[in-house]
Design an enzyme around this catalytic site. Structure first.
Site, PDB file in Angstrom:
ATOM      1  N   ASN A 143       2.834   5.768 -10.359  1.00  0.00           N
ATOM      2  CA  ASN A 143       1.025   5.799 -11.248  1.00  0.00           C
ATOM      3  C   ASN A 143      -0.412   5.983 -10.352  1.00  0.00           C
ATOM      4  OD1 ASN A 143      -1.024   4.907 -14.030  1.00  0.00           O
ATOM      5  ND2 ASN A 143      -0.843   3.489 -12.119  1.00  0.00           N
TER       6      ASN A 143
ATOM      7  N   TYR B  83      -8.809  15.278  -5.780  1.00  0.00           N
ATOM      8  CA  TYR B  83      -8.215  14.778  -6.942  1.00  0.00           C
ATOM      9  C   TYR B  83      -7.408  15.762  -7.972  1.00  0.00           C
ATOM     10  CZ  TYR B  83      -7.193  12.189 -10.866  1.00  0.00           C
ATOM     11  OH  TYR B  83      -6.955  11.005 -11.938  1.00  0.00           O
TER      12      TYR B  83
ATOM     13  N   SER C 259      -2.803  14.008 -14.191  1.00  0.00           N
ATOM     14  CA  SER C 259      -3.940  14.511 -15.056  1.00  0.00           C
ATOM     15  C   SER C 259      -3.718  15.372 -15.598  1.00  0.00           C
ATOM     16  CB  SER C 259      -4.994  14.206 -14.039  1.00  0.00           C
ATOM     17  OG  SER C 259      -6.148  14.382 -14.377  1.00  0.00           O
TER      18      SER C 259
ATOM     19  N   ASP D 191       0.919  -1.375  -0.235  1.00  0.00           N
ATOM     20  CA  ASP D 191       0.374   0.244  -0.718  1.00  0.00           C
ATOM     21  C   ASP D 191       0.863   1.070  -0.228  1.00  0.00           C
ATOM     22  OD1 ASP D 191      -2.009   2.269   0.842  1.00  0.00           O
ATOM     23  OD2 ASP D 191      -2.547   0.943   2.093  1.00  0.00           O
ATOM     24  N   VAL D 192       1.192   1.755  -1.366  1.00  0.00           N
ATOM     25  CA  VAL D 192       1.639   2.773  -1.378  1.00  0.00           C
ATOM     26  C   VAL D 192       1.631   3.996  -0.760  1.00  0.00           C
ATOM     27  CG1 VAL D 192       3.069   1.891  -3.394  1.00  0.00           C
ATOM     28  CG2 VAL D 192       1.102   3.534  -3.820  1.00  0.00           C
TER      29      VAL D 192
ATOM     30  N   ALA E 104      -6.596  19.114  -6.583  1.00  0.00           N
ATOM     31  CA  ALA E 104      -5.238  19.256  -5.376  1.00  0.00           C
ATOM     32  C   ALA E 104      -4.080  18.081  -5.403  1.00  0.00           C
ATOM     33  CB  ALA E 104      -5.760  19.119  -4.200  1.00  0.00           C
ATOM     34  N   ALA E 105      -4.698  17.189  -5.556  1.00  0.00           N
ATOM     35  CA  ALA E 105      -3.401  15.751  -5.451  1.00  0.00           C
ATOM     36  C   ALA E 105      -2.643  16.042  -6.812  1.00  0.00           C
ATOM     37  CB  ALA E 105      -3.952  14.492  -5.151  1.00  0.00           C
ATOM     38  N   LYS E 106      -3.522  16.421  -8.200  1.00  0.00           N
ATOM     39  CA  LYS E 106      -2.410  16.002  -8.994  1.00  0.00           C
ATOM     40  C   LYS E 106      -1.107  17.199  -9.436  1.00  0.00           C
ATOM     41  CE  LYS E 106      -4.001  12.023 -10.475  1.00  0.00           C
ATOM     42  NZ  LYS E 106      -2.822  10.677  -9.981  1.00  0.00           N
TER      43      LYS E 106
HETATM   44  P1  NAP Z   1      -6.977   2.316 -11.804  1.00  0.00           P
HETATM   45  O1  NAP Z   1      -7.639   1.420 -13.162  1.00  0.00           O
HETATM   46  O2  NAP Z   1      -8.840   2.951 -10.933  1.00  0.00           O
HETATM   47  O3  NAP Z   1      -5.979   1.477 -11.442  1.00  0.00           O
HETATM   48  C1  NAP Z   1      -5.482   1.828 -10.390  1.00  0.00           C
HETATM   49  C2  NAP Z   1      -4.443   1.338  -9.854  1.00  0.00           C
HETATM   50  O4  NAP Z   1      -3.696   1.646  -8.119  1.00  0.00           O
HETATM   51  C3  NAP Z   1      -4.969  -0.481  -9.145  1.00  0.00           C
HETATM   52  O5  NAP Z   1      -3.253  -1.077 -10.267  1.00  0.00           O
HETATM   53  C4  NAP Z   1      -4.948  -0.471  -8.041  1.00  0.00           C
HETATM   54  O6  NAP Z   1      -3.786  -1.392  -7.048  1.00  0.00           O
HETATM   55  C5  NAP Z   1      -3.553   0.636  -7.265  1.00  0.00           C
HETATM   56  N1  NAP Z   1      -4.195   1.287  -6.535  1.00  0.00           N
HETATM   57  C6  NAP Z   1      -4.691   2.109  -6.006  1.00  0.00           C
HETATM   58  N2  NAP Z   1      -4.824   2.185  -4.632  1.00  0.00           N
HETATM   59  C7  NAP Z   1      -3.259   1.718  -4.281  1.00  0.00           C
HETATM   60  C8  NAP Z   1      -2.351   1.756  -3.231  1.00  0.00           C
HETATM   61  N3  NAP Z   1      -2.673   2.467  -2.044  1.00  0.00           N
HETATM   62  N4  NAP Z   1      -1.063   1.090  -3.249  1.00  0.00           N
HETATM   63  C9  NAP Z   1      -0.982   0.504  -4.917  1.00  0.00           C
HETATM   64  N5  NAP Z   1      -1.938   0.587  -5.466  1.00  0.00           N
HETATM   65  C10 NAP Z   1      -3.078   1.228  -4.950  1.00  0.00           C
HETATM   66  O7  NAP Z   1      -6.977   3.815 -12.431  1.00  0.00           O
HETATM   67  P2  NAP Z   1      -6.048   4.158 -13.938  1.00  0.00           P
HETATM   68  O8  NAP Z   1      -7.120   4.490 -14.617  1.00  0.00           O
HETATM   69  O9  NAP Z   1      -5.307   3.015 -13.976  1.00  0.00           O
HETATM   70  O10 NAP Z   1      -5.334   4.859 -13.698  1.00  0.00           O
HETATM   71  C11 NAP Z   1      -4.125   5.345 -12.941  1.00  0.00           C
HETATM   72  C12 NAP Z   1      -3.492   6.602 -12.876  1.00  0.00           C
HETATM   73  O11 NAP Z   1      -3.695   7.369 -13.878  1.00  0.00           O
HETATM   74  C13 NAP Z   1      -3.820   6.715 -11.596  1.00  0.00           C
HETATM   75  O12 NAP Z   1      -3.243   8.498 -11.351  1.00  0.00           O
HETATM   76  C14 NAP Z   1      -5.023   8.109 -12.116  1.00  0.00           C
HETATM   77  O13 NAP Z   1      -5.526   9.115 -11.678  1.00  0.00           O
HETATM   78  C15 NAP Z   1      -4.631   8.371 -13.779  1.00  0.00           C
HETATM   79  N6  NAP Z   1      -5.192   9.094 -14.562  1.00  0.00           N
HETATM   80  C16 NAP Z   1      -6.195   8.395 -15.050  1.00  0.00           C
HETATM   81  C17 NAP Z   1      -6.771   8.666 -16.390  1.00  0.00           C
HETATM   82  C18 NAP Z   1      -7.873   7.627 -16.853  1.00  0.00           C
HETATM   83  O14 NAP Z   1      -9.098   9.001 -17.388  1.00  0.00           O
HETATM   84  N7  NAP Z   1      -8.540   6.533 -16.184  1.00  0.00           N
HETATM   85  C19 NAP Z   1      -6.850  10.365 -16.297  1.00  0.00           C
HETATM   86  C20 NAP Z   1      -5.690  10.586 -15.806  1.00  0.00           C
HETATM   87  C21 NAP Z   1      -4.927  10.259 -15.278  1.00  0.00           C
HETATM   88  P3  NAP Z   1      -5.276  -2.729  -7.531  1.00  0.00           P
HETATM   89  O15 NAP Z   1      -6.076  -2.852  -7.782  1.00  0.00           O
HETATM   90  O16 NAP Z   1      -3.932  -4.172  -6.560  1.00  0.00           O
HETATM   91  O17 NAP Z   1      -6.093  -2.334  -5.769  1.00  0.00           O
END
Ligand code: NAP
Length: 252
Positions: free
Chosen positions: A95, A160, A147, A68-69, A162-164
């Site tokens: 990520n 979100y 993002s 858990d990061v 603020a974090a990004k």
């Molecule tokens: P996702 O499909 O929901 O996948 C999230 C990943 O993060 C999963 O592998 C999950 O692992 C892991 N995770 C969550 N909480 C964690 C924790 N506490 N410790 C370690 N791993 C954790 O999300 P995604 O869409 O691929 O997003 C990936 C990144 O891209 C994020 O930072 C998101 O903000 C950014 N992003 C996404 C979009 C979009 O449109 N999808 C747009 C802009 C930016 P588990 O399944 O094992 O929990």
């Protein structure tokens, strides 16, 4: 036939949250470039294992490590296990991310804290944990997955955004701190990518977003992964502190 150059051969990469979605695509892409990859996950060890099998099927090397990061002790354990398995981490991709959307007036402290911890504090913890090794190697690549919301803001996503935005500021600051040691620190800012994170978006919200995308398609996880691999490649050696927007023109 020309193939992807194995320009990251002999490098070890750690991608947080790479059991699915964008992180999974990044892990696979870095492996295609020759890197040994640590697939980090929080909850889904089976999915992380499947990503490792995919990488091995490509002829690459990967190991899944759960952590858990958000937690400093777990990050220390993750880095120690990663180093023991694949050697010092030369490429870190921050990520892992979650969303807990709500209008600010209704947003709970727990929703605020969890998004800030997962999407921002984790990058501080993981970067801190790998930097000493990168300083010794005098080479390192840190890529933060931010993002476009961190640039524009978005109603219902104050936590979100603020974090990004914080992640982008962290990127620029760390780039200045470690640039003299051969370490680059960059960010990618994806727009709308089809993953579990965006699966719950309502049809009207989806259409509103889609109508603003100049390239008239939603992003794929590979679109983002290829941008990350570029920032880790020799071709990007003189790029640091940069935010690469990967959004098909959504934010123009
Ligand atoms: P996702 O499909 O929901 O996948 C999230 C990943 O993060 C999963 O592998 C999950 O692992 C892991 N995770 C969550 N909480 C964690 C924790 N506490 N410790 C370690 N791993 C954790 O999300 P995604 O869409 O691929 O997003 C990936 C990144 O891209 C994020 O930072 C998101 O903000 C950014 N992003 C996404 C979009 C979009 O449109 N999808 C747009 C802009 C930016 P588990 O399944 O094992 O929990």
């Amino acid at each position: 036939m020309l193939q992807t150059p194995p320009d990251l051969r002999d490098k070890s990469a750690l991608v947080t949250g790479s059991s699915r979605g964008i992180g999974r695509a990044i892990a696979l892409e870095l492996a295609r470039h020759g890197a040994r990859v640590v697939v980090n996950y929080c909850r889904d060890s089976a999915a992380a294992g499947a990503v490792c099998h995919e990488i091995e099927a490509l002829g690459g090397q990967a190991i899944a490590i759960g952590a858990d990061v958000r937690q400093a002790l777990e990050v220390e354990r993750l880095m120690a296990s990663a180093e023991a398995a694949v050697g010092a981490v030369a490429i870190l991709v921050n990520n892992a991310g979650v969303t807990h959307d709500n209008l600010l007036l209704r947003m709970t402290e727990a929703e605020w804290d969890d998004v800030l911890a997962t999407d921002l504090k984790s990058a501080y913890l993981c970067s801190r944990a790998v930097l000493r090794g990168m300083l010794r190697m005098r080479w390192g690549r840190v890529v933060n997955v931010a993002s476009v919301i961190g640039l524009s803001g978005n109603p219902g996503q104050a936590n979100y955004a603020a974090a990004k935005a914080g992640l982008l500021a962290l990127t620029r600051t760390l780039a200045r701190e470690v640039g003299s040691r051969g370490i680059t620190v960059n960010a990618v800012a994806p727009g709308f990518v089809e993953t579990d994170m965006t699966a719950d978006l309502s049809e009207p919200a989806r259409k509103r977003l889609f109508d603003r995308i100049a390239l008239e398609r939603v992003g794929t996880t590979d679109d983002v992964a290829q941008a990350v691999a570029f920032l880790c490649s020799p071709a990007a050696a003189y790029i640091t502190g940069h935010t690469l927007v990967v959004d098909g023109g959504l934010s123009i």
